[in-house]
Each structure stands twice: as structure tokens, then as C-alpha cells.
Design a protein around this motif. Sequence first.
Motif, PDB file in Angstrom:
ATOM      1  N   TYR A   1       0.838  -1.203   0.000  1.00  0.00           N
ATOM      2  CA  TYR A   1       0.000   0.000   0.000  1.00  0.00           C
ATOM      3  C   TYR A   1       0.872   1.251   0.000  1.00  0.00           C
ATOM      4  CZ  TYR A   1      -2.715   3.874   1.811  1.00  0.00           C
ATOM      5  OH  TYR A   1      -3.270   5.119   1.968  1.00  0.00           O
ATOM      6  N   ASP A   2       1.831   1.313   0.920  1.00  0.00           N
ATOM      7  CA  ASP A   2       2.694   2.491   1.030  1.00  0.00           C
ATOM      8  C   ASP A   2       3.451   2.768  -0.265  1.00  0.00           C
ATOM      9  OD1 ASP A   2       1.907   2.927   3.675  1.00  0.00           O
ATOM     10  OD2 ASP A   2       3.673   1.924   4.528  1.00  0.00           O
TER      11      ASP A   2
ATOM     12  N   ALA B   1      -0.907   4.104  -2.078  1.00  0.00           N
ATOM     13  CA  ALA B   1      -1.191   5.322  -1.315  1.00  0.00           C
ATOM     14  C   ALA B   1      -1.333   6.550  -2.199  1.00  0.00           C
ATOM     15  CB  ALA B   1      -0.118   5.548  -0.254  1.00  0.00           C
TER      16      ALA B   1
ATOM     17  N   HIS C   1      -5.061   6.165  -3.113  1.00  0.00           N
ATOM     18  CA  HIS C   1      -5.991   5.852  -2.023  1.00  0.00           C
ATOM     19  C   HIS C   1      -5.804   6.723  -0.781  1.00  0.00           C
ATOM     20  CE1 HIS C   1      -8.258   2.559  -3.769  1.00  0.00           C
ATOM     21  NE2 HIS C   1      -7.136   2.193  -4.359  1.00  0.00           N
ATOM     22  N   LYS C   2      -4.762   7.533  -0.755  1.00  0.00           N
ATOM     23  CA  LYS C   2      -4.578   8.477   0.348  1.00  0.00           C
ATOM     24  C   LYS C   2      -5.239   9.817   0.028  1.00  0.00           C
ATOM     25  CE  LYS C   2      -0.920   9.729   3.558  1.00  0.00           C
ATOM     26  NZ  LYS C   2       0.533   9.674   3.789  1.00  0.00           N
ATOM     27  N   THR C   3      -5.285  10.130  -1.269  1.00  0.00           N
ATOM     28  CA  THR C   3      -5.790  11.431  -1.708  1.00  0.00           C
ATOM     29  C   THR C   3      -7.148  11.382  -2.399  1.00  0.00           C
ATOM     30  OG1 THR C   3      -4.711  11.249  -3.866  1.00  0.00           O
ATOM     31  CG2 THR C   3      -3.412  12.217  -2.063  1.00  0.00           C
TER      32      THR C   3
ATOM     33  N   LYS D   1     -10.718   6.735  -0.350  1.00  0.00           N
ATOM     34  CA  LYS D   1      -9.630   6.989   0.595  1.00  0.00           C
ATOM     35  C   LYS D   1      -9.645   5.923   1.689  1.00  0.00           C
ATOM     36  CE  LYS D   1      -9.666  11.986   0.059  1.00  0.00           C
ATOM     37  NZ  LYS D   1      -9.852  13.267   0.782  1.00  0.00           N
TER      38      LYS D   1
END
Length: 108
Positions: free
Chosen positions: A32-33, A37, A40-42, A49
Amino acid sequence: MSRFVSAALVGAALLVSGNAFAYDAAAGKAIYDASCATCHKTGMMGAPKVGDKAAWAPRIAQGMNTLVSKSIKGFKGTKGMMPAKGGNAKLTDAQVGNAVAYMVGQSK
């Protein structure tokens, strides 16, 4: 003999239902990182998200097999799109499944 038959039937049922693969959410965090990300982080490209329970609930309801399959093959929906393997063709199917398991776990 009956224990063997019972075990075989359970194994066959798992294979038919598609739940024979155990996803590793802990291993999925690194994937994920590194690969997920960005979107899916933004919320880029309409990606839900991580941690947004309302956005993830209808997806989680589809089941892990569907989520993982769409993540591996790619998917275009009405609100966005998911490139195959998040655009990282080097990921294995198992790595994608692990990353999905991580995101789902963080979004329940």
C-alpha cells in the motif's frame, strides 16, 4: 476415512467459493505504502480513501474476491477507475490481495 472425506469436501468448498487464499494485511501495508497510497490516500482518480468507511462499505460488501479481482484486472466505474495492479505490473496477484486486505482492514 470419513475425516479425510470431510476435510476434502471442506477444501473443495473453499476452492469453489474462491476463499482458499488467505490475505496478509500486515504484508499489504508495505505494498500500500509503495504502490497504492498515491491514489488511495488522496482520492485521486476517484479512489476511495483508506479509512473512509462510507466510501468503502459498498465495496467491502462485494466481498474480497471481487475487490481483489478488480484490483488485479483493473476496473472503470461511474466515479473513477482502478488501473490493473494499481499501475504496477510487477506486483503479484498475492501482493495486490494483501494490499487490498490492508486497505479493507483500515476502512471497516
